[in-house]
Design a protein around this motif. Sequence first.
Motif: not given
Length: 218
Positions: A103-112, A140-146
């Motif tokens: 999951a961290k790897q995916l977050f590091s690569r793709w961000g939001v 704010g970015r998290f909420l928009a993507a979420n």
Amino acid sequence: MTVDAILESIPPLAVYLVVGLIIGLESLGIPLPGEIALVSAALLASRHTLDISPVWVGAAATIGAIIGDSIGYTIGRRFGMGLFERLGTRFPKHFGPGHVALAKQLFSRWGVWAVFFGRFIALLRILAGPLAGALHMHYGRFLAANASGAVCWAGGTTAVVYYLGLAAEKWLARFSWVALVIAIIAGIGLTLLLRERTRTLIAQLESEHDWETLRKRE
């Protein structure tokens, strides 16, 4: 009492609440079958004898996903990465080092975008909210993507399953069960293949984690 009679006795509001609750808890970080709940409710909505609205099914799933992810984000922000280490010792099948590393790897690569597309992936549906908070992603970015991911996932899944359910009634009236059985087997096979691929990646990352831990001890 027949199955149809039992289904007709279920209040539509109860269906919406159950869907929203299960998906909300799953998004918060509790491993529950949110996708199964959504698909089941959408199939029920496709039955003309039941007074269940597909629009409200999708809305309940969307609201549950947004609220659950936001609560999970707050928890992750409060307790940090140490939260996953504690959860990993108690629930290794869901929060093991390999799961978190992937999951961290995916977050590091793709961000939001990992938050957005994570709504379509079982592993990230559970980890996205808490992990985004632990990694201090801007809320704010998290909420928009979420929110956008929840709308696409919940609305899209509900619509597809609903119309497939409507079509299935017509197909079964014209064709044999063979085509339906083949379609189900193909769907199950694809699901199992994707799960096996995910398990392989997780196993590799867990092996790397164990080797790294052993090397540090030496």
